[in-house]
Design a protein around this motif. Structure first.
Motif: not given
Length: 174
Positions: A148-174
């Motif tokens: 909650e204390d992190w500073i997160i600013v979305p879409d600041c630079f070009e993404a290498i992976v999409s948000e969906n792919e990132f979340q799906e990969a996290r589910r795979c490794i978790d």
């Protein structure tokens, strides 16, 4: 003399506070104020912007694709080592030969290096900062902060992976 030391201490603390405030304001605007993660380089026109580093980004993309295909992190690391793909440390040392690059990594791909890439949310194009600030001025000790204390600013630079792919990969490794 003691009075002068006290005044110098106040002056230094005030200067430190001002620098921290300026850096925080830059981060809140989405300007990048740290080293570029593997897969990105700082823009030559604006050092506060990240651009994709094609060879490294290809490796990051491949790691996410292999994870989504069902490979475990050890299998991914073994494959990258067998194909002689330079690890992030070796790649940085090859790219910047005159720069001293200190790291804990031994130069080979292992499951921890692969995991660190899979957990790096910056690959979705978000600028993230404030995760581990220094305890005090001049100290190298850091403390981990709550998300909650992190500073997160979305879409600041070009993404290498999409948000969906990132979340799906996290589910795979978790």
């Amino acid at each position: 003399m003691p009075f002068q030391f006290a005044m110098n201490e106040v002056y230094l603390r005030d200067g430190s506070r001002k620098v921290k405030e300026v850096l925080k304001a830059k981060r809140e605007k989405g300007l990048y104020c740290a080293c570029a993660p593997y897969g990105y380089v700082k823009s030559s026109e604006d050092k506060h912007r990240l651009v994709i580093d094609p060879p490294a980004a290809k490796v990051v993309r491949r790691i996410f694709d292999m994870t989504l295909a069902g490979f475990c992190t050890t299998e991914i690391a073994r494959t990258l080592n067998l194909e002689d793909v330079p690890s992030p440390l070796i790649y940085m040392r090859q790219k910047y030969p005159g720069k001293k690059i200190a790291a804990l990594e031994d130069g080979f791909w292992n499951n921890f290096v692969v995991l660190s890439i899979l957990y790096e949310e910056r690959y979705t194009g978000k600028a993230i900062s404030g995760m581990r600030p220094n305890l005090r001025v001049g100290s190298k000790q850091r403390r981990k902060t709550k998300r909650e204390d992190w500073i997160i600013v979305p879409d600041c630079f070009e993404a290498i992976v999409s948000e969906n792919e990132f979340q799906e990969a996290r589910r795979c490794i978790d």
